[in-house]
Each structure stands twice: as C-alpha cells, then as structure tokens.
Design a protein around this motif. Sequence first.
Motif, PDB file in Angstrom:
ATOM      1  N   ALA A 231     -29.443  29.829  -6.137  1.00  0.00           N
ATOM      2  CA  ALA A 231     -29.313  30.731  -7.281  1.00  0.00           C
ATOM      3  C   ALA A 231     -28.032  30.463  -8.072  1.00  0.00           C
ATOM      4  CB  ALA A 231     -29.354  32.184  -6.809  1.00  0.00           C
ATOM      5  N   VAL A 232     -26.917  30.253  -7.367  1.00  0.00           N
ATOM      6  CA  VAL A 232     -25.650  29.965  -8.051  1.00  0.00           C
ATOM      7  C   VAL A 232     -25.737  28.635  -8.789  1.00  0.00           C
ATOM      8  CG1 VAL A 232     -23.200  29.443  -7.712  1.00  0.00           C
ATOM      9  CG2 VAL A 232     -24.248  31.356  -6.499  1.00  0.00           C
ATOM     10  N   LEU A 233     -26.375  27.634  -8.165  1.00  0.00           N
ATOM     11  CA  LEU A 233     -26.581  26.348  -8.846  1.00  0.00           C
ATOM     12  C   LEU A 233     -27.387  26.547 -10.123  1.00  0.00           C
ATOM     13  CD1 LEU A 233     -26.486  23.250  -9.009  1.00  0.00           C
ATOM     14  CD2 LEU A 233     -28.511  23.208  -7.518  1.00  0.00           C
ATOM     15  N   MET A 234     -28.448  27.376 -10.053  1.00  0.00           N
ATOM     16  CA  MET A 234     -29.257  27.666 -11.227  1.00  0.00           C
ATOM     17  C   MET A 234     -28.437  28.347 -12.318  1.00  0.00           C
ATOM     18  SD  MET A 234     -32.479  26.792 -11.228  1.00  0.00           S
ATOM     19  CE  MET A 234     -33.099  28.000 -12.390  1.00  0.00           C
ATOM     20  N   LEU A 235     -27.624  29.313 -11.937  1.00  0.00           N
ATOM     21  CA  LEU A 235     -26.816  30.034 -12.919  1.00  0.00           C
ATOM     22  C   LEU A 235     -25.851  29.096 -13.636  1.00  0.00           C
ATOM     23  CD1 LEU A 235     -26.078  33.264 -10.859  1.00  0.00           C
ATOM     24  CD2 LEU A 235     -27.446  33.126 -12.953  1.00  0.00           C
ATOM     25  N   PHE A 236     -25.266  28.160 -12.892  1.00  0.00           N
ATOM     26  CA  PHE A 236     -24.370  27.190 -13.519  1.00  0.00           C
ATOM     27  C   PHE A 236     -25.129  26.278 -14.481  1.00  0.00           C
ATOM     28  CE2 PHE A 236     -22.749  22.790 -13.320  1.00  0.00           C
ATOM     29  CZ  PHE A 236     -21.625  22.967 -14.123  1.00  0.00           C
ATOM     30  N   LEU A 237     -26.264  25.738 -14.034  1.00  0.00           N
ATOM     31  CA  LEU A 237     -27.032  24.827 -14.880  1.00  0.00           C
ATOM     32  C   LEU A 237     -27.531  25.522 -16.140  1.00  0.00           C
ATOM     33  CD1 LEU A 237     -29.092  22.868 -12.187  1.00  0.00           C
ATOM     34  CD2 LEU A 237     -27.122  22.038 -13.492  1.00  0.00           C
ATOM     35  N   LEU A 238     -27.994  26.764 -16.009  1.00  0.00           N
ATOM     36  CA  LEU A 238     -28.496  27.498 -17.167  1.00  0.00           C
ATOM     37  C   LEU A 238     -27.375  27.795 -18.163  1.00  0.00           C
ATOM     38  CD1 LEU A 238     -30.978  30.001 -15.481  1.00  0.00           C
ATOM     39  CD2 LEU A 238     -31.543  28.024 -16.909  1.00  0.00           C
ATOM     40  N   SER A 239     -26.170  27.993 -17.659  1.00  0.00           N
ATOM     41  CA  SER A 239     -25.053  28.271 -18.568  1.00  0.00           C
ATOM     42  C   SER A 239     -24.741  27.072 -19.453  1.00  0.00           C
ATOM     43  CB  SER A 239     -23.814  28.677 -17.766  1.00  0.00           C
ATOM     44  OG  SER A 239     -23.207  27.550 -17.136  1.00  0.00           O
ATOM     45  N   LEU A 240     -25.090  25.873 -19.026  1.00  0.00           N
ATOM     46  CA  LEU A 240     -24.786  24.676 -19.800  1.00  0.00           C
ATOM     47  C   LEU A 240     -25.565  24.615 -21.108  1.00  0.00           C
ATOM     48  CD1 LEU A 240     -24.709  21.978 -16.947  1.00  0.00           C
ATOM     49  CD2 LEU A 240     -22.784  23.188 -17.989  1.00  0.00           C
ATOM     50  N   SER A 241     -26.693  25.343 -21.187  1.00  0.00           N
ATOM     51  CA  SER A 241     -27.501  25.321 -22.410  1.00  0.00           C
ATOM     52  C   SER A 241     -26.876  26.154 -23.527  1.00  0.00           C
ATOM     53  CB  SER A 241     -28.910  25.836 -22.120  1.00  0.00           C
ATOM     54  OG  SER A 241     -28.885  27.190 -21.732  1.00  0.00           O
ATOM     55  N   GLU A 242     -25.930  27.028 -23.197  1.00  0.00           N
ATOM     56  CA  GLU A 242     -25.295  27.874 -24.204  1.00  0.00           C
ATOM     57  C   GLU A 242     -23.777  27.680 -24.162  1.00  0.00           C
ATOM     58  OE1 GLU A 242     -26.793  31.697 -23.163  1.00  0.00           O
ATOM     59  OE2 GLU A 242     -28.805  31.294 -23.952  1.00  0.00           O
ATOM     60  N   ARG A 243     -23.110  28.422 -23.291  1.00  0.00           N
ATOM     61  CA  ARG A 243     -21.670  28.274 -23.114  1.00  0.00           C
ATOM     62  C   ARG A 243     -21.401  27.994 -21.643  1.00  0.00           C
ATOM     63  NH1 ARG A 243     -17.814  33.194 -24.562  1.00  0.00           N
ATOM     64  NH2 ARG A 243     -19.624  33.541 -25.893  1.00  0.00           N
ATOM     65  N   PRO A 244     -20.954  26.780 -21.287  1.00  0.00           N
ATOM     66  CA  PRO A 244     -20.761  26.427 -19.870  1.00  0.00           C
ATOM     67  C   PRO A 244     -19.818  27.393 -19.163  1.00  0.00           C
ATOM     68  CG  PRO A 244     -20.620  24.472 -21.243  1.00  0.00           C
ATOM     69  CD  PRO A 244     -20.655  25.653 -22.180  1.00  0.00           C
ATOM     70  N   GLN A 245     -20.254  27.891 -18.051  1.00  0.00           N
ATOM     71  CA  GLN A 245     -19.434  28.791 -17.228  1.00  0.00           C
ATOM     72  C   GLN A 245     -18.994  28.013 -15.989  1.00  0.00           C
ATOM     73  OE1 GLN A 245     -21.944  32.198 -16.546  1.00  0.00           O
ATOM     74  NE2 GLN A 245     -21.882  32.837 -18.695  1.00  0.00           N
ATOM     75  N   TRP A 246     -17.876  27.295 -16.122  1.00  0.00           N
ATOM     76  CA  TRP A 246     -17.433  26.369 -15.081  1.00  0.00           C
ATOM     77  C   TRP A 246     -16.989  27.095 -13.811  1.00  0.00           C
ATOM     78  CZ3 TRP A 246     -18.962  21.720 -16.177  1.00  0.00           C
ATOM     79  CH2 TRP A 246     -19.067  21.326 -17.507  1.00  0.00           C
ATOM     80  N   TRP A 247     -16.677  28.381 -13.934  1.00  0.00           N
ATOM     81  CA  TRP A 247     -16.213  29.107 -12.757  1.00  0.00           C
ATOM     82  C   TRP A 247     -17.301  29.244 -11.697  1.00  0.00           C
ATOM     83  CZ3 TRP A 247     -18.837  33.639 -11.788  1.00  0.00           C
ATOM     84  CH2 TRP A 247     -19.533  34.204 -12.859  1.00  0.00           C
ATOM     85  N   TRP A 248     -18.558  28.968 -12.088  1.00  0.00           N
ATOM     86  CA  TRP A 248     -19.626  28.991 -11.088  1.00  0.00           C
ATOM     87  C   TRP A 248     -19.463  27.864 -10.067  1.00  0.00           C
ATOM     88  CZ3 TRP A 248     -22.253  32.986  -9.934  1.00  0.00           C
ATOM     89  CH2 TRP A 248     -22.725  33.883 -10.892  1.00  0.00           C
ATOM     90  N   LEU A 249     -18.788  26.762 -10.446  1.00  0.00           N
ATOM     91  CA  LEU A 249     -18.655  25.626  -9.532  1.00  0.00           C
ATOM     92  C   LEU A 249     -17.870  25.965  -8.271  1.00  0.00           C
ATOM     93  CD1 LEU A 249     -18.197  22.607 -11.986  1.00  0.00           C
ATOM     94  CD2 LEU A 249     -20.202  23.197 -10.595  1.00  0.00           C
ATOM     95  N   PRO A 250     -16.701  26.594  -8.369  1.00  0.00           N
ATOM     96  CA  PRO A 250     -16.023  26.979  -7.118  1.00  0.00           C
ATOM     97  C   PRO A 250     -16.809  28.001  -6.314  1.00  0.00           C
ATOM     98  CG  PRO A 250     -14.853  27.848  -9.041  1.00  0.00           C
ATOM     99  CD  PRO A 250     -15.840  26.857  -9.542  1.00  0.00           C
ATOM    100  N   VAL A 251     -17.538  28.890  -7.001  1.00  0.00           N
ATOM    101  CA  VAL A 251     -18.391  29.840  -6.279  1.00  0.00           C
ATOM    102  C   VAL A 251     -19.474  29.078  -5.515  1.00  0.00           C
ATOM    103  CG1 VAL A 251     -20.013  31.763  -6.504  1.00  0.00           C
ATOM    104  CG2 VAL A 251     -17.960  31.686  -7.935  1.00  0.00           C
ATOM    105  N   LEU A 252     -20.059  28.080  -6.176  1.00  0.00           N
ATOM    106  CA  LEU A 252     -21.083  27.264  -5.527  1.00  0.00           C
ATOM    107  C   LEU A 252     -20.520  26.556  -4.305  1.00  0.00           C
ATOM    108  CD1 LEU A 252     -23.905  25.950  -5.498  1.00  0.00           C
ATOM    109  CD2 LEU A 252     -23.015  24.216  -7.073  1.00  0.00           C
ATOM    110  N   ALA A 253     -19.317  26.013  -4.417  1.00  0.00           N
ATOM    111  CA  ALA A 253     -18.705  25.299  -3.294  1.00  0.00           C
ATOM    112  C   ALA A 253     -18.477  26.236  -2.109  1.00  0.00           C
ATOM    113  CB  ALA A 253     -17.383  24.677  -3.734  1.00  0.00           C
ATOM    114  N   VAL A 254     -18.017  27.449  -2.383  1.00  0.00           N
ATOM    115  CA  VAL A 254     -17.756  28.408  -1.308  1.00  0.00           C
ATOM    116  C   VAL A 254     -19.052  28.837  -0.629  1.00  0.00           C
ATOM    117  CG1 VAL A 254     -16.917  30.737  -0.806  1.00  0.00           C
ATOM    118  CG2 VAL A 254     -15.605  29.244  -2.320  1.00  0.00           C
ATOM    119  N   VAL A 255     -20.060  29.177  -1.428  1.00  0.00           N
ATOM    120  CA  VAL A 255     -21.337  29.637  -0.857  1.00  0.00           C
ATOM    121  C   VAL A 255     -22.001  28.516  -0.070  1.00  0.00           C
ATOM    122  CG1 VAL A 255     -23.639  30.534  -1.394  1.00  0.00           C
ATOM    123  CG2 VAL A 255     -21.654  31.359  -2.667  1.00  0.00           C
TER     124      VAL A 255
END
Length: 470
Positions: A231-255
Amino acid sequence: MTAADLSRVETSELVGTGERRLSRALVLTIAFGAVLQALNASTMAVALVDIRDQFDAGAAASWMISGLYLATAVGSPTAGRLADLFGSRRVFLASLALTLVASAAAPLAPNLGWLIAFRVLLGIGTCAAFPAGVAMLRAEADRLGVELPTAALSVLAIGGQVMVAFGPVVGGVLVQYWGWRSIFLMNLPLAAVVIVMALVWLPRDRGVDKRASVWGRLDLVGAGLFAATVAVLMLFLLSLSERPQWWWLPVLAVVAAAFVAFELRAREPFVDVRMLAGNRALSGTYLRTALTYVAFYMVFFGFPMWLQSARGLPPGQVGLVVLPIALLAMASVAVAGRVLPRMGHWPVLVAGSAMLLAGGVGLILLDATAVVGALVAVAAVLGVPNGFNNIGNQSALYRQAAARDAGIAAGLFRTSQYVGANIAAAMIELCFAGPVSDPGLHRLGGVVAGISAVLLVGALVGLVVGRRFR
C-alpha cells in the motif's frame, strides 16, 4: 480449453472412476463459486472510466483495481488456513455471504472512498472460495480413498480463464446499458444461487479441531505488514502522477524492514523470507513473474480505458475488442504446453517476451484514428505472450522449488502476480497522468515494451547459460 471443452468433460473424468468418486455437483458448485473472483476482476476493465467520471476521481480511482488484488494477495492464503481451522464449507459459505454484502453495499457508496472499501471487501469474499474449495475437494477425495482427479482442478482453471476472457464483454454490456453499479449487482443472483447449491451439495465439515489456535496458525501481523508495504509503495507511485511525495520512501523502507524482520522470526510466515534468500533462482522467477504481470495488467486495464476515453468506443464494443487478449492467451497455453517438454522453459519465455515486446510496440503505433481492425490485431498480438509466459514461469517454479517447499512456493507465485497487478494500477496512472489520450497510450506501450525487453534479455541469458551447463 474453452467453455465448450468444459461442457464435454465426462462425468467419470471429472470426478474419478469406480463406485467411489467425487460428486459432479460438488465440483461444479465449487467452480461456480471460485469464478466470481475472475469475473469481478475482469469486469472492472470496462467500468473504471465511468466510475472515475461519476466521482470526479483522479489517480485515486486506481485503488478500484489495486484494492481488490491487494485483498486477494492477503486473503487467499489466509482463507486456506482458515479452512483448515474452521472447515472449508464454512469458509466457502462465509465468502459468498461477504460477496453478497459487499455487492449490495457498493452501489450505495456515497463517495469513492466507500466504494474502494466495498471493493476490498468484495476481493476478500471472492478470493476465499478457491482455496476453501480446493481444500474441500482434497478432504472429500481423502474421505473416499481416491486420488483427486486432475480434471476436477482443470474445471476450476478453465472457469477462471473463461471469466477473464468474457468478463470485459459481460461488463461492457452491463455498463453500457445499466451503468457501473450493475457490475456489482450482478453478483447478487450469482452468489445467491451458489449459496443454495453449496447448502444442498457441499459435504458438512468433518474433523475440524475446534481447539486449534487461530493466532498460532495465521501470521496476521506478517500479512498486515505485507499489505502495508504494498500500500505504501502504491501511495508513493500514485503521488508521482501529480506532486511527488518523496517522504513515502523512508516510510516504505521502515515498513518493509519491519515486515522482513517479523517474517524471519515467524513460526509459519506469510512470506517465507528464508526460502527466498536461500534460492536465488526461485526469487528470480518471482521477480520475472511480477514484472510480467505488471505488463499484462497495464494492457488489460489501460488499453480498455484508452479505447473508451480516447478512441470513443462504447463499453460493449470495448469488451469485444479486448476479447482476443484472453482468448489467444488460452490458446497459447495449449501451444506452450506442447513445446515445453521438448525445449524447456527458457525458449518458451524467450518467445513470450518477444511477442509481448511486439505488442508494446503495437500500442505505441496506435492513435485515436485507428480502425477497429487494427485495434483487434494489436489485442491479438498482446494475447499470445500471456500463455507462454505463464506456463514458462510455472515450469521454472516447479524446477527450482524444493519438494518440501512446493506448497509455499506455489502460494508465493500467486502473490507475485497480485503484486504485479498492484504496481500496474499505479503505472497506468503515471502513463496517462491526467485525461486519457494518445500520448498516454504511447507511454504505456513504451513501459510494456521496456519491461518486455528486460524480460527478453533475461530469458536469453538464461537460455545461453542453461545450454552451457548442460
């Protein structure tokens, strides 16, 4: 095999021979319940455009695709273990009841968020029927002292393939004349009929250990962390279509790290990380399978969206245009099955990857002025590689997995497909990045071609290395 093949299956072939044999009604009841997952997955291919318009949704509408597959990825293996704990008939009936509830509630959804939630519930309900049904067939075969006929499992596989093929056609007609709500409402009579069949023909559960610990047998924490990672991976990828939310990457790494750490300690892990780390060839097959299904689902859901929004075809006609994708996939399974014993899985994967590459190039060459014949031709080319890639990867799986890990390996094979489907939903949004248009289709075709090129190079390397060490 097609629906006609299913109708010609003899009773003795379906249920075994001799006086002790599985009931034909048992097998068909389970098959009718199991195909609801494929039907509901495939009808969304022609309903997503209308849903997006109804709720004025952007990238969030892709959760209508990924929500069901994420629920299936987690729910299918969990349902199999619940069937062992509480009885397969109970789980089978519970799955149909949940399907009824979700299907009745979805058309009443006040907003997209609620609709996605009901779609996730529908995914849990429809995915549980297959593992519970297979467990029921095995238990009944053991009770009768007979081998489980392979034709019985073939009926389940054929049913799923037929639903994937005709789901967009059925969904197209329903959406065109009765709107997107009808793809949910169609489940009400279907599930109700299967419930009646199940109550009449499915054997009551026997030998269920009521003292068994649910927490001891189910890795609910691991399943939850797996779902959170995807789900976190999806949220990061979907953000790239509008305004990239890079903070999802550290969340993804932790999860993801928490998921791996927990699975390494789990007694019965949801994903056997140790097995994957110790078998690189098998891990490579899972990666290849996930990439293959990213490309497949990008085509299966993205192409119909373009046909409706940019090419301007009505939903019913869209279903007919994409029909060759599934029909030729079924035909290519038979061809690949004959080639595989003589040539091995690498040549089959080379052929599948090359055809997928050709299909991706075909998408790049299309535009909104293309005649229907050209659209059908590209769909036909895109259908051929599916059978080759699926059979080739399955064969590699069985060669690479140790006998003691066969069950776990097969389960992870399905999981890798669903992970690919989730990533595909995000990639479709990235490719179109706004209104569906010709440039978006060309980007989608480019991604499919790029993935295919990587798969082709990998298959060629595997072929050369395999021949060198023979």
